[in-house]
Design a protein around this motif. Structure first.
Motif, PDB file in Angstrom:
ATOM      1  N   HIS A  56       7.965  -6.763  -0.884  1.00 48.78           N
ATOM      2  CA  HIS A  56       6.899  -7.523  -1.535  1.00 48.78           C
ATOM      3  C   HIS A  56       7.103  -7.590  -3.047  1.00 48.78           C
ATOM      4  O   HIS A  56       6.836  -8.606  -3.671  1.00 48.78           O
ATOM      5  CB  HIS A  56       5.553  -6.884  -1.207  1.00 48.78           C
ATOM      6  N   ASP A  63      -0.673  -9.319  -6.323  1.00 47.99           N
ATOM      7  CA  ASP A  63      -0.743  -7.869  -6.129  1.00 47.99           C
ATOM      8  C   ASP A  63       0.663  -7.292  -6.253  1.00 47.99           C
ATOM      9  O   ASP A  63       1.309  -6.973  -5.269  1.00 47.99           O
ATOM     10  CB  ASP A  63      -1.347  -7.539  -4.764  1.00 47.99           C
ATOM     11  N   ARG A  66       1.675  -3.742  -4.591  1.00 48.18           N
ATOM     12  CA  ARG A  66       1.695  -3.497  -3.147  1.00 48.18           C
ATOM     13  C   ARG A  66       3.101  -3.125  -2.710  1.00 48.18           C
ATOM     14  O   ARG A  66       4.073  -3.766  -3.086  1.00 48.18           O
ATOM     15  CB  ARG A  66       1.204  -4.723  -2.385  1.00 48.18           C
ATOM     16  N   SER A  68       5.209  -3.160   0.320  1.00 51.21           N
ATOM     17  CA  SER A  68       5.283  -3.676   1.680  1.00 51.21           C
ATOM     18  C   SER A  68       6.599  -4.416   1.877  1.00 51.21           C
ATOM     19  O   SER A  68       7.314  -4.713   0.924  1.00 51.21           O
ATOM     20  CB  SER A  68       4.098  -4.608   1.970  1.00 51.21           C
ATOM     21  N   ASP A  79       2.744  -2.737   5.392  1.00 49.92           N
ATOM     22  CA  ASP A  79       2.611  -1.748   4.330  1.00 49.92           C
ATOM     23  C   ASP A  79       3.619  -0.624   4.581  1.00 49.92           C
ATOM     24  O   ASP A  79       3.703  -0.101   5.697  1.00 49.92           O
ATOM     25  CB  ASP A  79       1.188  -1.190   4.321  1.00 49.92           C
ATOM     26  N   VAL A  86      -0.343  -6.102   6.900  1.00 54.25           N
ATOM     27  CA  VAL A  86      -1.176  -6.430   5.741  1.00 54.25           C
ATOM     28  C   VAL A  86      -2.245  -7.447   6.133  1.00 54.25           C
ATOM     29  O   VAL A  86      -3.338  -7.445   5.595  1.00 54.25           O
ATOM     30  CB  VAL A  86      -0.297  -6.949   4.576  1.00 54.25           C
TER      31      VAL A  86
END
Length: 109
Positions: A56, A63, A66, A68, A79, A86
């Motif tokens: 991610h 975000d 995060r 992920s 995640d 997610v």
């Protein structure tokens, strides 16, 4: 619980994943800014290889913090800490304890 050395820290490139097999289990190990995460290497959707997924943090996002991974086949996102989807937290992957011991990455099963 059994500890398994899965490789040297230098083998796990920062910002990417790598698939390993431990006791017959396909596991994806991710190095996110020096912090290691381990989840099942098979996406629950169609079995995509998450070790080849996109982190991610490599995508533009609102975000940025995060942690992920997106499956490379159909972009399902999980995640890295909880293994949960997610989008739908009823769906998830198995996670594994992973640590660094000296210069070795270790997974606990």
């Amino acid at each position: 619980m059994t500890r398994h050395v899965v490789g040297a820290v230098e083998e796990f490139e920062q910002g990417s994943g790598r698939a390993v097999e431990v006791d017959g289990l396909p596991i994806a190990i991710f190095n996110v800014e020096g912090e290691f995460h381990a989840i099942s290497n098979r996406c629950v959707h169609k079995g995509g290889p998450l070790g080849k997924g996109v982190l991610h943090s490599d995508l533009p996002s609102i975000d940025e913090d995060r942690k992920s991974v997106h499956c490379p086949w159909h972009f399902w996102e999980f995640d890295l800490e909880s293994g949960r989807s997610v989008v739908d937290d009823r769906v998830g992957l198995r996670t594994f304890d992973v640590s660094v011991d000296g210069d070795q990455v270790v997974v606990d099963l």
